[in-house]
Design a protein around this motif. Structure first.
Motif, PDB file in Angstrom:
ATOM      1  N   GLY A  83       0.814  -1.205   0.000  1.00 37.65           N
ATOM      2  CA  GLY A  83       0.000   0.000   0.000  1.00 37.65           C
ATOM      3  C   GLY A  83       0.848   1.255   0.000  1.00 37.65           C
ATOM      4  O   GLY A  83       2.052   1.224   0.307  1.00 37.65           O
ATOM      5  N   PRO A  84       0.242   2.400  -0.331  1.00 32.38           N
ATOM      6  CA  PRO A  84       0.998   3.661  -0.353  1.00 32.38           C
ATOM      7  C   PRO A  84       1.404   4.085   1.051  1.00 32.38           C
ATOM      8  O   PRO A  84       0.735   3.759   2.034  1.00 32.38           O
ATOM      9  CB  PRO A  84      -0.005   4.651  -0.962  1.00 32.38           C
ATOM     10  N   SER A  85       2.500   4.796   1.139  1.00 28.63           N
ATOM     11  CA  SER A  85       2.924   5.318   2.433  1.00 28.63           C
ATOM     12  C   SER A  85       2.193   6.623   2.713  1.00 28.63           C
ATOM     13  O   SER A  85       1.609   7.245   1.813  1.00 28.63           O
ATOM     14  CB  SER A  85       4.434   5.554   2.449  1.00 28.63           C
ATOM     15  N   ALA A  86       2.251   7.047   3.957  1.00 28.71           N
ATOM     16  CA  ALA A  86       1.624   8.314   4.347  1.00 28.71           C
ATOM     17  C   ALA A  86       2.584   9.489   4.241  1.00 28.71           C
ATOM     18  O   ALA A  86       2.224  10.616   4.589  1.00 28.71           O
ATOM     19  CB  ALA A  86       1.101   8.204   5.778  1.00 28.71           C
ATOM     20  N   TRP A  87       3.804   9.252   3.758  1.00 24.59           N
ATOM     21  CA  TRP A  87       4.759  10.341   3.614  1.00 24.59           C
ATOM     22  C   TRP A  87       4.188  11.427   2.709  1.00 24.59           C
ATOM     23  O   TRP A  87       3.439  11.165   1.770  1.00 24.59           O
ATOM     24  CB  TRP A  87       6.056   9.843   2.977  1.00 24.59           C
ATOM     25  N   GLY A  88       4.599  12.650   2.953  1.00 27.03           N
ATOM     26  CA  GLY A  88       4.211  13.745   2.073  1.00 27.03           C
ATOM     27  C   GLY A  88       2.826  14.295   2.351  1.00 27.03           C
ATOM     28  O   GLY A  88       2.393  15.228   1.676  1.00 27.03           O
ATOM     29  N   GLU A 272      -1.922   4.868  10.105  1.00 25.15           N
ATOM     30  CA  GLU A 272      -1.320   5.142   8.797  1.00 25.15           C
ATOM     31  C   GLU A 272      -1.446   6.614   8.408  1.00 25.15           C
ATOM     32  O   GLU A 272      -1.890   6.964   7.319  1.00 25.15           O
ATOM     33  CB  GLU A 272      -1.955   4.250   7.721  1.00 25.15           C
ATOM     34  N   THR A 273      -1.042   7.482   9.341  1.00 25.13           N
ATOM     35  CA  THR A 273      -0.978   8.911   9.056  1.00 25.13           C
ATOM     36  C   THR A 273       0.427   9.406   9.368  1.00 25.13           C
ATOM     37  O   THR A 273       1.258   8.678   9.919  1.00 25.13           O
ATOM     38  CB  THR A 273      -2.016   9.698   9.868  1.00 25.13           C
ATOM     39  N   HIS A 274       0.687  10.662   9.032  1.00 23.79           N
ATOM     40  CA  HIS A 274       2.047  11.175   9.146  1.00 23.79           C
ATOM     41  C   HIS A 274       2.017  12.675   9.409  1.00 23.79           C
ATOM     42  O   HIS A 274       1.142  13.390   8.904  1.00 23.79           O
ATOM     43  CB  HIS A 274       2.811  10.903   7.842  1.00 23.79           C
ATOM     44  N   VAL A 275       2.992  13.142  10.197  1.00 26.82           N
ATOM     45  CA  VAL A 275       3.198  14.579  10.369  1.00 26.82           C
ATOM     46  C   VAL A 275       4.689  14.867  10.426  1.00 26.82           C
ATOM     47  O   VAL A 275       5.487  14.023  10.861  1.00 26.82           O
ATOM     48  CB  VAL A 275       2.532  15.136  11.654  1.00 26.82           C
ATOM     49  N   SER A 286      10.251  13.405  11.803  1.00 27.59           N
ATOM     50  CA  SER A 286       9.221  12.935  10.871  1.00 27.59           C
ATOM     51  C   SER A 286       8.496  11.797  11.583  1.00 27.59           C
ATOM     52  O   SER A 286       9.127  10.803  11.963  1.00 27.59           O
ATOM     53  CB  SER A 286       9.869  12.449   9.573  1.00 27.59           C
ATOM     54  N   TYR A 287       7.187  11.912  11.750  1.00 30.41           N
ATOM     55  CA  TYR A 287       6.435  11.000  12.612  1.00 30.41           C
ATOM     56  C   TYR A 287       5.447  10.165  11.798  1.00 30.41           C
ATOM     57  O   TYR A 287       4.500  10.700  11.216  1.00 30.41           O
ATOM     58  CB  TYR A 287       5.682  11.796  13.684  1.00 30.41           C
ATOM     59  N   TYR A 288       5.696   8.874  11.760  1.00 36.39           N
ATOM     60  CA  TYR A 288       4.767   7.947  11.102  1.00 36.39           C
ATOM     61  C   TYR A 288       3.878   7.371  12.204  1.00 36.39           C
ATOM     62  O   TYR A 288       4.354   6.694  13.122  1.00 36.39           O
ATOM     63  CB  TYR A 288       5.512   6.836  10.374  1.00 36.39           C
ATOM     64  N   ILE A 289       2.578   7.641  12.106  1.00 37.18           N
ATOM     65  CA  ILE A 289       1.642   7.365  13.194  1.00 37.18           C
ATOM     66  C   ILE A 289       0.896   6.056  12.973  1.00 37.18           C
ATOM     67  O   ILE A 289       0.328   5.810  11.910  1.00 37.18           O
ATOM     68  CB  ILE A 289       0.639   8.528  13.322  1.00 37.18           C
ATOM     69  N   ARG A 290       0.983   5.207  13.955  1.00 37.58           N
ATOM     70  CA  ARG A 290       0.292   3.927  14.016  1.00 37.58           C
ATOM     71  C   ARG A 290       0.479   3.091  12.740  1.00 37.58           C
ATOM     72  O   ARG A 290      -0.491   2.715  12.076  1.00 37.58           O
ATOM     73  CB  ARG A 290      -1.195   4.123  14.327  1.00 37.58           C
ATOM     74  N   PRO A 291       1.727   2.788  12.382  1.00 38.67           N
ATOM     75  CA  PRO A 291       1.953   1.894  11.235  1.00 38.67           C
ATOM     76  C   PRO A 291       1.305   0.541  11.475  1.00 38.67           C
ATOM     77  O   PRO A 291       1.356   0.008  12.581  1.00 38.67           O
ATOM     78  CB  PRO A 291       3.485   1.790  11.179  1.00 38.67           C
ATOM     79  N   PHE A 292       0.663   0.018  10.438  1.00 43.31           N
ATOM     80  CA  PHE A 292      -0.073  -1.256  10.512  1.00 43.31           C
ATOM     81  C   PHE A 292      -1.160  -1.216  11.598  1.00 43.31           C
ATOM     82  O   PHE A 292      -1.621  -2.257  12.053  1.00 43.31           O
ATOM     83  CB  PHE A 292       0.875  -2.435  10.783  1.00 43.31           C
ATOM     84  N   GLY A 293      -1.570  -0.025  12.002  1.00 49.25           N
ATOM     85  CA  GLY A 293      -2.594   0.107  13.025  1.00 49.25           C
ATOM     86  C   GLY A 293      -2.088  -0.106  14.442  1.00 49.25           C
ATOM     87  O   GLY A 293      -2.881  -0.081  15.393  1.00 49.25           O
ATOM     88  N   ARG A 294      -0.787  -0.298  14.608  1.00 46.91           N
ATOM     89  CA  ARG A 294      -0.229  -0.558  15.936  1.00 46.91           C
ATOM     90  C   ARG A 294      -0.216   0.715  16.784  1.00 46.91           C
ATOM     91  O   ARG A 294      -0.175   1.826  16.252  1.00 46.91           O
ATOM     92  CB  ARG A 294       1.183  -1.126  15.811  1.00 46.91           C
TER      93      ARG A 294
END
Length: 417
Positions: A83-88, A272-275, A286-294
């Motif tokens: 799936g697509p990443s949340a980057w950007g 799967e969100t990002h800020v 760079s914060y990847y939030i709840r990858p894989f829902g974890r």
């Protein structure tokens, strides 16, 4: 050690060393692998936590469609998230207005195109930025994530070579990239963990390797240590390797670190969100939030941010990350964030940083670093790859190449992989 005179010794059990071992294992040669850490994998390391597997090193199958680790993952039955990443994308535009995001990404796109089309004569990536641009700090932050260093220390040619070769396929392994890489080590290779190399020398017939547990005298050696280790003083190297050590110093590791925060209870953090913490701060996270829902937030630090973490320690880095997230999501989230684990690649003696970049004017050092010495010493590692440096798949390809060179030098046909 069971075999003090193996055919081949591999120094370093990271992605490159493991790839070399896989190539060699089918050729009826005795192979010994020395690893300074207490685990295989090198800069690929999946930490198993109650929240789930967390990659403290490489975590994405970059250029996934052509990445050899993708094929190995499929063969071994690992799940691949394509799936697509949340980057950007800035979640709900918090602290980063939508119009500003568009302008910032446009500035990055223009800078990237200038590097490829009209690179600066100095080969210094910073000279392709636009004077008085409000987004220079943002470009510096991106340079930290991508290369681990500031634009002033990045070769434009080197960066452009990677950018041209890479694809938009950035995939993930729920079980962890480090899990896959460590599990890919062949069982017939004699692996010695917690055994750093102390010195390397050459006699007339063999390579002499000194360790705390004795001396090995292989016919050939594949060196897959990081550039900072090769250029440094933790191992005694012969003067014959001075050109390679100079090349390594021209390809230093940047600074990159990861922090993981556990999310406690209900929160505004969506899967799967990002800020980005602060797009006007080169040291921002760079914060990847709840990858894989974890229930975790993965904080990635590069350049100045990673250097701060290394200098001040993980407690200060966690505090700064929580401050940035609180500034975006509100004071209430402070009590919902708990430090979980942090990397420390910069201060890990057998590594010394994140991944390599060429200094301005030194892109050709990758060619020098990849050349064998006297058909007895061969070099592997992401830094030896012309275009896929800084990646685990570049390390893999370099390991296969070094193993094939060693096999040819020893009179064994290099079997197709």
């Amino acid at each position: 050690m069971n075999d003090s005179e193996p055919d081949i010794a591999i120094i370093g059990a990271g992605a490159a060393g493991i790839a070399a071992a896989r190539q060699l294992s089918a050729n009826n040669l005795s192979v010994v692998m020395l690893e300074a850490l207490q685990r295989p994998g090198g800069r690929s390391w999946t930490h198993q936590s109650p929240v789930g597997p967390m990659d403290l090193g490489c975590g994405w199958l970059h250029s996934g469609g052509r990445n050899p680790w993708t094929r190995l993952a499929e063969q071994a039955g690992y799940e691949i998230n394509r799936g697509p990443s949340a980057w950007g994308r800035q979640f709900r535009n918090l602290g980063f207005a939508k119009a500003d995001q568009s302008e910032a990404w446009s500035a990055f796109d223009r800078w990237s195109k200038r590097l490829a089309i009209i690179p600066p004569a100095s080969d210094r990536a910073s000279e392709a930025t636009e004077p008085d641009s409000p987004w220079t700090a943002y470009l510096q932050a991106l340079s930290g994530y991508i290369s681990g260093d500031e634009l002033e220390r990045i070769s434009a040619r080197d960066y452009a070579a990677y950018h041209e070769a890479s694809t938009e396929d950035n995939w993930r392994l729920p079980a962890g990239y480090g899990t896959l890489i460590a599990a890919s080590l062949p069982t017939d290779v004699q692996l010695h963990l917690n055994m750093p190399l102390q010195a390397l020398s050459l006699d007339q017939q063999r390579v002499v390797l000194e360790t705390q547990h004795g001396v090995l005298r292989p016919r050939a050696v594949i060196i897959s240590v990081s550039t900072n280790v090769l250029a440094g003083e933790t191992i005694r190297w012969p003067s014959a390797l001075d050109p390679w050590r100079q090349a390594a110093s021209d390809l230093p590791l940047g600074n990159n670190e990861k922090l993981f925060l556990e999310i406690i209870g209900p929160s505004p953090f969506e899967p799967e969100t990002h800020v980005v913490g602060d797009p006007h701060d080169p040291a921002t996270g760079s914060y990847y939030i709840r990858p894989f829902g974890r229930s975790v937030i993965e904080c990635f630090l590069g350049g100045a941010g990673a250097r701060n973490a290394a200098a001040e320690g993980s407690d200060a880095a966690f505090a700064r990350a929580i401050d940035e997230l609180t500034g975006l999501f509100g004071h209430s989230v402070r009590s919902q964030l708990r430090p979980l684990i942090a990397s420390d690649w910069t201060r890990t003696a057998s590594i010394g940083g994140g991944y390599s970049h060429a200094l301005p004017g030194q892109a050709e050092a990758r060619l020098i670093l990849g050349q064998p010495l006297e058909d007895r010493i061969f070099f592997a590692g992401e830094a030896t790859h012309r275009t896929d440096f800084s990646t685990a798949h570049g390390a893999f390809q370099s390991g296969v190449r070094a193993a094939q060179e060693a096999l040819a030098a020893l009179g064994n046909p290099a079997a197709a992989y």
